[in-house]
Scaffold this motif. Structure first.
Motif, short mmCIF file in Angstrom:
data_model
loop_
_atom_site.label_atom_id
_atom_site.label_comp_id
_atom_site.label_asym_id
_atom_site.label_seq_id
_atom_site.Cartn_x
_atom_site.Cartn_y
_atom_site.Cartn_z
N THR A 1 0.82 -1.20 0.00
CA THR A 1 0.00 0.00 0.00
C THR A 1 0.86 1.26 0.00
O THR A 1 2.05 1.22 0.34
N ARG B 1 1.19 1.41 6.86
CA ARG B 1 1.01 0.11 6.24
C ARG B 1 0.48 -0.89 7.26
O ARG B 1 0.67 -0.74 8.47
N ASN B 2 -0.16 -1.94 6.75
CA ASN B 2 -0.80 -2.95 7.59
C ASN B 2 0.17 -3.99 8.11
O ASN B 2 0.99 -4.51 7.34
N PHE C 1 -6.92 -8.71 11.20
CA PHE C 1 -6.98 -8.77 9.74
C PHE C 1 -8.29 -8.19 9.23
O PHE C 1 -8.34 -7.51 8.19
N ALA D 1 -7.95 -4.48 9.12
CA ALA D 1 -7.17 -4.07 7.95
C ALA D 1 -8.02 -4.16 6.69
O ALA D 1 -7.93 -3.30 5.80
N ARG D 2 -8.86 -5.17 6.59
CA ARG D 2 -9.76 -5.30 5.45
C ARG D 2 -10.69 -4.09 5.36
O ARG D 2 -10.93 -3.56 4.26
N GLU E 1 -8.72 -1.08 4.03
CA GLU E 1 -8.36 -1.20 2.61
C GLU E 1 -9.60 -1.15 1.72
O GLU E 1 -9.54 -0.65 0.59
N ASN F 1 -7.49 -8.62 0.32
CA ASN F 1 -6.70 -9.62 1.04
C ASN F 1 -5.25 -9.61 0.56
O ASN F 1 -4.30 -9.60 1.36
N ILE G 1 -3.21 -6.47 1.69
CA ILE G 1 -2.75 -6.56 3.09
C ILE G 1 -1.55 -7.49 3.20
O ILE G 1 -0.56 -7.19 3.88
N ASP H 1 1.64 -5.88 2.20
CA ASP H 1 2.24 -5.08 3.27
C ASP H 1 3.01 -5.97 4.24
O ASP H 1 4.12 -5.64 4.68
#
Length: 222
Positions: A37, A84-85, A96, A99-100, A103, A159, A162, A165
């Protein structure tokens, strides 16, 4: 041994295999054509970048969040702040998923808005068995098309992004922990204060943008 015994063994194997699949579902390597990302803010007139690898469920990241936000605002006309993740899925069950959500929001141009919503409301969704309910609520609050958000949230594209990253972090050689900060590519460990960040950033700015010497100043006046 009768058929019932083997049936029980088969069920156990299937369940165990399913658990392993679920745990590793979010750990697959991103496709080689997926790039990490590039969520940034700041004008970067001094050519200095502060990068954070963070986990939206991480309590330490939540502690640093308002401080980093102040730092990014303080230096908005001088440096770039990048996020960043790095979801630590082995200890944070919804990391997770968080993070989804970020994003998926990014695909509608609202990354930072969701980033802030996730940290501002961490205690509400982090331990929830249905965090997506909260994410849909935040999506609506920040003005996203929630139907599209839901599609993007469940997409392989999000997915893979992430995981890209995570792969990028792995190449740094740093210990897997959050938050982890890099200043112009070098890992730093600032204290949780604006002043602690400022000292490191000011030094980096000075190094990359040295003040003109007196002789240079004199020559420029001739």
């Amino acid at each position: 041994m009768d058929k019932r015994f083997w049936a029980v063994i088969l069920v156990i194997v299937v369940i165990f295999g399913g658990v392993l699949w679920f745990k590793n579902m979010h750990k697959a390597n991103a496709p080689s054509n997926t790039t990490p990302t590039n969520h940034t803010e700041g004008t970067n007139t001094k050519d200095v970048t502060l990068l954070e690898y963070g986990d939206y469920e991480c309590p330490a990241c939540e502690e640093f969040y308002p401080i980093v936000k102040q730092v990014a605002q303080k230096y908005s006309n001088e440096i770039t702040f990048q996020f960043r993740n790095l979801p630590l899925t082995t200890i944070h069950q919804n990391a997770f998923a968080g993070a989804r959500a970020a994003e998926a929001a990014a695909l509608q141009g609202k990354f930072w808005e969701m980033h802030d919503a996730l940290y501002d409301n961490q205690t509400a969704w982090a331990s929830s068995s249905s965090p997506k309910t909260f994410f849909d609520q935040y999506a609506g609050q920040i003005g996203l098309n929630v139907t599209q958000f839901d599609k993007d949230y469940a997409s392989s594209k999000v997915n893979d992004t992430i995981n890209a990253d995570i792969s990028a972090f792995g190449k740094t050689g740093a210990e897997m922990q959050t938050p982890t900060f890099f200043l112009d590519g070098k890992q730093i460990q600032p204290g949780a204060t604006v002043d602690a960040f400022s000292k490191l950033i000011d030094a980096e700015i000075a190094k990359k943008n040295p003040a003109p010497t007196s002789s240079s100043s004199a020559n420029s006046q001739d």
